[in-house]
Enzyme design. Structure first.
Site, mmCIF file in Angstrom:
data_model
loop_
_atom_site.group_PDB
_atom_site.id
_atom_site.type_symbol
_atom_site.label_atom_id
_atom_site.label_comp_id
_atom_site.label_asym_id
_atom_site.label_seq_id
_atom_site.Cartn_x
_atom_site.Cartn_y
_atom_site.Cartn_z
ATOM 1 N N HIS A 116 0.845 -1.194 0.000
ATOM 2 C CA HIS A 116 0.000 0.000 0.000
ATOM 3 C C HIS A 116 0.881 1.245 0.000
ATOM 4 C CE1 HIS A 116 0.761 -0.340 4.340
ATOM 5 N NE2 HIS A 116 0.361 0.922 4.480
ATOM 6 N N TYR B 79 11.763 4.410 0.080
ATOM 7 C CA TYR B 79 10.632 4.786 -0.762
ATOM 8 C C TYR B 79 9.729 5.783 -0.056
ATOM 9 C CZ TYR B 79 12.438 0.425 -2.554
ATOM 10 O OH TYR B 79 13.276 -0.571 -2.995
ATOM 11 N N HIS C 278 0.796 5.716 0.979
ATOM 12 C CA HIS C 278 0.138 6.899 1.526
ATOM 13 C C HIS C 278 0.759 8.103 0.846
ATOM 14 C CE1 HIS C 278 -1.515 4.518 4.802
ATOM 15 N NE2 HIS C 278 -0.297 4.061 5.061
#
Length: 176
Positions: free
Chosen positions: A59, A152, A61
């Site tokens: 996932h 990342y 954000h």
């Protein structure tokens, strides 16, 4: 069936959570370059500013600011997901084994969850809290011990640009 209407507030930073269909996958970090290319291609046709971004294995954000008068973040997410899916399926040969009948019927490759979660940030303190959330999420998931150890993340850009000092101001204000 209920129909969710997303808020449309121009000029407000928006926090997003976007998730892969397979929650135990490492695809996003394994294919980070394809995701980056999808984001860059989308930004070239539908601009937006990136306030923060962190990509985890299954996932991500991020916080965006859209151009003045533009509230269409859904089209941007659709384009990013489609570009990334095409790149991954073409180059890597993604072939998910767990697709629902509805995804098969709609021709959905099954890479992403169909929706995303968004939150319009109310003020600078809310922005600071969500920036901090992005930075610390890899630690929360026990991927690293410190935010600076996760490659990342916009943490590195934000630290170099002095943004951490700005966020720290809200921590000090909360204690007084």
């Amino acid at each position: 069936m209920s129909r969710y209407l997303r808020p449309r507030l121009p000029g407000v930073p928006i926090f997003f959570t976007v998730t892969l269909a397979q929650r135990d996958s490492w695809l996003l970090v394994e294919e980070i370059d394809r995701l980056r290319m999808a984001v860059a291609a989308t930004r070239s046709t539908r601009p937006f500013a990136i306030e923060a971004w962190v990509v985890l294995p299954d996932h991500l954000h991020c916080i965006w600011r859209l151009p003045d008068g533009d509230t269409d973040y859904s089209a941007r997410w659709g384009a990013i997901k489609a570009r990334c899916t095409r790149a991954v399926t073409a180059e890597v040969g993604w072939n998910p084994t767990l697709r629902s009948a509805s995804k098969v019927a709609k021709g959905d490759a099954g890479l992403w969850q169909r929706r995303f979660w968004e939150h319009h940030l109310r003020d600078e303190a809310d922005l600071a809290a969500h920036l901090r959330y992005c930075w610390w999420n890899p630690v929360k998931h026990r991927l690293v011990e410190r935010p600076e150890d996760w490659p990342y993340s916009s943490f590195h850009r934000d630290k170099a640009g002095g943004r951490m000092d700005w966020v720290s101001r809200f921590d000090r204000d909360a204690r007084t």
